[in-house]
Structure formats: structure tokens, C-alpha cells
Write a protein that holds these residues in place. Structure first.
Motif, PDB file in Angstrom:
ATOM      1  N   CYS A   1       6.696  -4.244  16.581  1.00  0.00           N
ATOM      2  CA  CYS A   1       8.035  -4.811  16.428  1.00  0.00           C
ATOM      3  C   CYS A   1       8.897  -3.835  15.652  1.00  0.00           C
ATOM      4  O   CYS A   1       8.451  -3.248  14.656  1.00  0.00           O
ATOM      5  CB  CYS A   1       7.960  -6.149  15.679  1.00  0.00           C
ATOM      6  SG  CYS A   1       9.581  -6.874  15.325  1.00  0.00           S
ATOM      7  N   MET A   2      10.112  -3.627  16.108  1.00  0.00           N
ATOM      8  CA  MET A   2      11.058  -2.806  15.365  1.00  0.00           C
ATOM      9  C   MET A   2      12.331  -3.596  15.127  1.00  0.00           C
ATOM     10  O   MET A   2      12.896  -4.174  16.054  1.00  0.00           O
ATOM     11  CB  MET A   2      11.391  -1.517  16.111  1.00  0.00           C
ATOM     12  CG  MET A   2      12.194  -0.542  15.248  1.00  0.00           C
ATOM     13  SD  MET A   2      12.763   0.925  16.139  1.00  0.00           S
ATOM     14  CE  MET A   2      14.253   0.280  16.908  1.00  0.00           C
ATOM     15  N   HIS A   3      12.785  -3.639  13.889  1.00  0.00           N
ATOM     16  CA  HIS A   3      14.071  -4.242  13.553  1.00  0.00           C
ATOM     17  C   HIS A   3      15.133  -3.139  13.633  1.00  0.00           C
ATOM     18  O   HIS A   3      14.945  -2.056  13.068  1.00  0.00           O
ATOM     19  CB  HIS A   3      14.060  -4.825  12.143  1.00  0.00           C
ATOM     20  CG  HIS A   3      13.129  -5.976  11.969  1.00  0.00           C
ATOM     21  ND1 HIS A   3      13.299  -7.169  12.626  1.00  0.00           N
ATOM     22  CD2 HIS A   3      12.010  -6.119  11.214  1.00  0.00           C
ATOM     23  CE1 HIS A   3      12.335  -8.006  12.270  1.00  0.00           C
ATOM     24  NE2 HIS A   3      11.529  -7.387  11.436  1.00  0.00           N
TER      25      HIS A   3
ATOM     26  N   ILE B   1       8.516   6.370   9.572  1.00  0.00           N
ATOM     27  CA  ILE B   1       8.454   5.785  10.914  1.00  0.00           C
ATOM     28  C   ILE B   1       8.063   6.855  11.929  1.00  0.00           C
ATOM     29  O   ILE B   1       7.186   6.653  12.772  1.00  0.00           O
ATOM     30  CB  ILE B   1       9.800   5.138  11.296  1.00  0.00           C
ATOM     31  CG1 ILE B   1      10.038   3.870  10.456  1.00  0.00           C
ATOM     32  CG2 ILE B   1       9.835   4.800  12.791  1.00  0.00           C
ATOM     33  CD1 ILE B   1      11.403   3.241  10.662  1.00  0.00           C
ATOM     34  N   GLU B   2       8.703   8.008  11.845  1.00  0.00           N
ATOM     35  CA  GLU B   2       8.371   9.104  12.756  1.00  0.00           C
ATOM     36  C   GLU B   2       6.904   9.502  12.619  1.00  0.00           C
ATOM     37  O   GLU B   2       6.196   9.679  13.618  1.00  0.00           O
ATOM     38  CB  GLU B   2       9.268  10.313  12.472  1.00  0.00           C
ATOM     39  CG  GLU B   2      10.712  10.130  12.890  1.00  0.00           C
ATOM     40  CD  GLU B   2      11.514  11.392  12.693  1.00  0.00           C
ATOM     41  OE1 GLU B   2      10.912  12.463  12.456  1.00  0.00           O
ATOM     42  OE2 GLU B   2      12.754  11.328  12.775  1.00  0.00           O
ATOM     43  N   ARG B   3       6.455   9.646  11.390  1.00  0.00           N
ATOM     44  CA  ARG B   3       5.069  10.059  11.160  1.00  0.00           C
ATOM     45  C   ARG B   3       4.094   9.003  11.662  1.00  0.00           C
ATOM     46  O   ARG B   3       3.040   9.332  12.225  1.00  0.00           O
ATOM     47  CB  ARG B   3       4.857  10.325   9.665  1.00  0.00           C
ATOM     48  CG  ARG B   3       3.502  10.947   9.358  1.00  0.00           C
ATOM     49  CD  ARG B   3       3.430  11.504   7.949  1.00  0.00           C
ATOM     50  NE  ARG B   3       3.519  10.457   6.942  1.00  0.00           N
ATOM     51  CZ  ARG B   3       4.532  10.314   6.096  1.00  0.00           C
ATOM     52  NH1 ARG B   3       5.574  11.150   6.172  1.00  0.00           N
ATOM     53  NH2 ARG B   3       4.532   9.358   5.192  1.00  0.00           N
ATOM     54  N   HIS B   4       4.467   7.719  11.484  1.00  0.00           N
ATOM     55  CA  HIS B   4       3.582   6.644  11.931  1.00  0.00           C
ATOM     56  C   HIS B   4       3.491   6.622  13.457  1.00  0.00           C
ATOM     57  O   HIS B   4       2.403   6.437  14.012  1.00  0.00           O
ATOM     58  CB  HIS B   4       4.087   5.301  11.416  1.00  0.00           C
ATOM     59  CG  HIS B   4       3.141   4.173  11.679  1.00  0.00           C
ATOM     60  ND1 HIS B   4       2.104   3.840  10.824  1.00  0.00           N
ATOM     61  CD2 HIS B   4       3.049   3.305  12.736  1.00  0.00           C
ATOM     62  CE1 HIS B   4       1.427   2.833  11.327  1.00  0.00           C
ATOM     63  NE2 HIS B   4       1.975   2.480  12.481  1.00  0.00           N
TER      64      HIS B   4
ATOM     65  N   GLY C   1       1.228  -5.959  11.331  1.00  0.00           N
ATOM     66  CA  GLY C   1       1.491  -6.550  10.030  1.00  0.00           C
ATOM     67  C   GLY C   1       1.957  -5.579   8.966  1.00  0.00           C
ATOM     68  O   GLY C   1       2.418  -5.988   7.903  1.00  0.00           O
ATOM     69  N   LEU C   2       1.878  -4.275   9.232  1.00  0.00           N
ATOM     70  CA  LEU C   2       2.318  -3.264   8.279  1.00  0.00           C
ATOM     71  C   LEU C   2       3.743  -2.865   8.593  1.00  0.00           C
ATOM     72  O   LEU C   2       4.052  -2.456   9.714  1.00  0.00           O
ATOM     73  CB  LEU C   2       1.408  -2.039   8.348  1.00  0.00           C
ATOM     74  CG  LEU C   2       1.802  -0.856   7.452  1.00  0.00           C
ATOM     75  CD1 LEU C   2       1.568  -1.213   5.985  1.00  0.00           C
ATOM     76  CD2 LEU C   2       1.015   0.389   7.844  1.00  0.00           C
ATOM     77  N   ALA C   3       4.635  -2.978   7.619  1.00  0.00           N
ATOM     78  CA  ALA C   3       6.038  -2.617   7.815  1.00  0.00           C
ATOM     79  C   ALA C   3       6.301  -1.231   7.261  1.00  0.00           C
ATOM     80  O   ALA C   3       6.010  -0.940   6.099  1.00  0.00           O
ATOM     81  CB  ALA C   3       6.943  -3.640   7.138  1.00  0.00           C
TER      82      ALA C   3
ATOM     83  N   ASP D   1       0.877  -1.160   0.000  1.00  0.00           N
ATOM     84  CA  ASP D   1       0.000   0.000   0.000  1.00  0.00           C
ATOM     85  C   ASP D   1       0.918   1.214   0.000  1.00  0.00           C
ATOM     86  O   ASP D   1       1.681   1.407  -0.906  1.00  0.00           O
ATOM     87  CB  ASP D   1      -0.933  -0.014   1.219  1.00  0.00           C
ATOM     88  CG  ASP D   1      -1.933  -1.169   1.119  1.00  0.00           C
ATOM     89  OD1 ASP D   1      -2.434  -1.405   0.013  1.00  0.00           O
ATOM     90  OD2 ASP D   1      -2.182  -1.817   2.146  1.00  0.00           O
ATOM     91  N   ASP D   2       0.845   2.032   1.056  1.00  0.00           N
ATOM     92  CA  ASP D   2       1.786   3.137   1.156  1.00  0.00           C
ATOM     93  C   ASP D   2       3.178   2.622   1.467  1.00  0.00           C
ATOM     94  O   ASP D   2       4.169   3.220   1.109  1.00  0.00           O
ATOM     95  CB  ASP D   2       1.345   4.130   2.251  1.00  0.00           C
ATOM     96  CG  ASP D   2       0.064   4.833   1.859  1.00  0.00           C
ATOM     97  OD1 ASP D   2      -0.191   4.925   0.639  1.00  0.00           O
ATOM     98  OD2 ASP D   2      -0.662   5.275   2.752  1.00  0.00           O
ATOM     99  N   ASP D   3       3.249   1.524   2.190  1.00  0.00           N
ATOM    100  CA  ASP D   3       4.522   0.924   2.565  1.00  0.00           C
ATOM    101  C   ASP D   3       4.426  -0.568   2.330  1.00  0.00           C
ATOM    102  O   ASP D   3       3.373  -1.114   2.054  1.00  0.00           O
ATOM    103  CB  ASP D   3       4.841   1.197   4.051  1.00  0.00           C
ATOM    104  CG  ASP D   3       4.882   2.678   4.339  1.00  0.00           C
ATOM    105  OD1 ASP D   3       5.817   3.332   3.871  1.00  0.00           O
ATOM    106  OD2 ASP D   3       3.960   3.173   5.026  1.00  0.00           O
ATOM    107  N   VAL D   4       5.551  -1.241   2.488  1.00  0.00           N
ATOM    108  CA  VAL D   4       5.560  -2.695   2.355  1.00  0.00           C
ATOM    109  C   VAL D   4       5.062  -3.298   3.647  1.00  0.00           C
ATOM    110  O   VAL D   4       5.452  -2.888   4.731  1.00  0.00           O
ATOM    111  CB  VAL D   4       6.986  -3.193   2.050  1.00  0.00           C
ATOM    112  CG1 VAL D   4       6.992  -4.715   1.966  1.00  0.00           C
ATOM    113  CG2 VAL D   4       7.468  -2.605   0.731  1.00  0.00           C
TER     114      VAL D   4
END
Length: 299
Positions: A63-65, A139-142, A130-132, A34-37
Motif C-alpha cells: 500500500c502506498m499513501h 522508500i527507494e531503497r526498500h 505492516g511496515l511503513a 524499528d528502522d522505520d515506523v
């Protein structure tokens, strides 16, 4: 092989900090564009290490890698953005708005499931339901817009944003050029931050509560402290008392100490940038963490 740490298990009880070994056996459940993988986290093998003091009762796990150590490929690496977002998310986990799992990934030997899901993408990578989310700005905006409590972390303060901007650039120039001009430029910038803290007379940059700017600044100060001393014998002057008081308060926080890389990993981060060799058997050394301060702090 990778490792990860989980904070919060959804039942409100004290839980363990958990390490997870990924042996390439986990299978992606979903991948979407979608907007991201989007990709589901793989199945994992868990082993409890020790008890965490915070009670965290969130039901949604994020979860953060993050980059793994370039020394042993398992412990936390010295990526500034990874630590910054780790701190943001850890603070939210402490408030029980989320559960958090942080996984270190050795990009020299990424596990097959990671390569399958993310190809050559480097951490940090945030997975939310489930959204990466794969890019730093996204990431900051999310975190700000989609994670409960995240909006409160992202304080609007143009003065502070301008104040801490380009601090890391000055560190890198000092390490590369190794001359007095670059040394003085960094000192001047640190003095401005010190004066700001002294004038506001608060624990943190914008007040007595941590915000996103603190999660950005403190990892950079740690790199300045550790790498500056190692490579060019640079030390933050003791007369910058407001800055040292700020660092003292940050060193008391789990959000910083749990996310902070070892001194050896910070040093090796810049050795690799300068094409310098690691010491023999460096992976066998006991990790050290510089968290003491050279002045007496009266609360």
C-alpha cells in the motif's frame, strides 16, 4: 476522506480498479518502531469502479499513501515523488510480483486513523507487510532491496542519473523568475536529454525497458509541459523529436497514465506555491489530461 486504487487481488484474474472511502472508522492494528515506523492499514469500505486489463496474480499487497488533489481532496495529486513511486510499484504489479493499493490522502483534512498512525508525516508513505516506510530515500531503497523485482528497476547508469538531475529545479526557477535566462536554461537541459535519447536510439533512457530513471523523468516532463505552458507560455520545441518520441511511448503506458495527475492539479500545485487563488468552483471542472503530442511519430 481519502480514495485509493487497488491493482491485483492475488488470484491471477482480471480485477477492478477499486476506490476505497476512509471515513475515519478504521483502526490501526499494530505500530512498531524499528528502522522505520510500522502501522497496519485500516479497515476500509470498497467499491468497484471499472475493469483493469492487466492480469495480476501476486499474493503480497503493498500500500502506498500519496497526496490527494488540492482541488477536490480525492483524486491523485501532483506530488512528483508520489507519482514516481506509484509508477515503480505499478510496473512491479504488472509483472505480478506484488499487488498494489494506492491511497490518496487529503492533508488538509486527513482522516483520524491516518493522523493516529503517521501524525504530521506527509506522503508518499509505503506500507509493506505492516511496515511503513516514511522517507523518500528509504522508500527507494526498500523498493530496490525488499520488493520482488524491484532490483531490476534500479539500473546503475551515472550518465543518465547526472543527465536528469536538477531538471525540476530549472522548471521552478523559470516559473518564479519568468525571464529568458531561466527559459533558456531549461531548454538547454531538455536538448541534452533529447540528444541522449537520439544517440542511444532506444525507447527509454537506458534501453528498451523502463527503469527508475524513466519513472523519475516523465512526471517532471509532464509538469514542464502543463505548468510551463500555463504560467509562462513555455512549450517543448517540436524539433526535439527524440524527446517527443520518448514522451509518446510513455503516454502509451498504464504505469504513467494511471499515476498521472490531471492538468488542473498540476497547475494548482504551482498556484499554491505562488500564493495564487483557485478559480471559483474549480472542483466542479472535468479533469483534463494532456497526453497528445505535436509531431507525427512513426514507430
Amino acid at each position: 476522506m481519502t480514495s485509493s486504487y487497488i491493482i491485483g487481488n492475488g488470484n491471477g484474474n482480471d480485477i477492478g480498479v477499486i476506490i476505497i472511502d476512509l471515513n475515519g472508522t478504521g483502526n490501526a492494528v499494530n505500530r512498531d518502531h524499528d528502522d522505520d515506523v510500522a502501522a497496519a492499514a485500516p479497515s476500509v469500505l470498497r467499491r468497484q469502479l471499472h475493469t483493469c486489463s492487466a492480469k495480476l496474480g501476486a499474493s503480497v499487497c503493498h500500500c502506498m499513501h500519496m497526496h490527494a488533489s488540492t482541488i477536490d481532496g480525492r483524486r491523485k495529486g501532483a506530488c512528483l515523488f508520489c507519482q514516481e513511486y506509484f509508477m515503480d510499484l505499478y510496473l512491479l504489479a504488472e509483472l505480478k510480483t506484488i499487488s498494489l493499493k494506492v491511497t490518496t490522502v487529503d492533508m488538509q483534512k486527513p482522516p483520524p486513523d491516518f493522523r493516529t498512525n503517521f501524525e504530521a508525516t506527509h506522503p508518499p508513505i509505503l506500507i509493506d507487510n505492516g511496515l511503513a516506510i516514511l522517507e523518500n530515500e528509504k522508500i527507494e531503497r526498500h523498493i530496490m532491496k525488499n520488493i520482488p523485482g524491484g532490483y531490476n528497476l534500479f539500473v546503475q547508469d551515472k550518465e543518465v542519473a547526472t543527465l536528469i538531475e536538477n531538471l525540476y529545479v530549472k522548471l521552478k526557477l523559470m516559473l518564479v523568475k519568468k525571464d529568458d535566462a531561466k527559459n533558456n536554461a531549461l531548454l538547454s537541459h531538455l536538448k541534452k536529454i533529447n540528444d541522449h535519447l537520439a544517440n542511444r536510439n532506444t525507447r527509454f533512457l537506458t534501453g528498451d525497458t523502463m527503469c527508475c530513471f524513466d519513472c523519475e523523468l516523465m512526471p517532471r516532463l509532464q509538469h514542464i509541459r502543463v505548468a510551463g505552458k500555463y504560467f509562462v507560455d513555455f512549450e517543448i520545441p517540436t524539433h526535439l523529436t527524440a524527446l517527443w518520441r520518448y514522451m509518446y511511448h510513455m503516454y502509451q503506458l498504464d504505469a504513467f497514465t494511471q499515476s498521472c495527475p490531471a492538468d488542473q492539479d498540476i497547475i494548482n500545485h504551482y498556484k499554491l506555491q505562488q500564493s495564487l487563488k483557485m478559480k471559483k468552483h474549480e472542483e466542479l471542472e472535468t479533469p483534463t489530461f494532456t497526453t497528445s503530442i505535436p509531431i507525427d511519430i512513426s514507430e
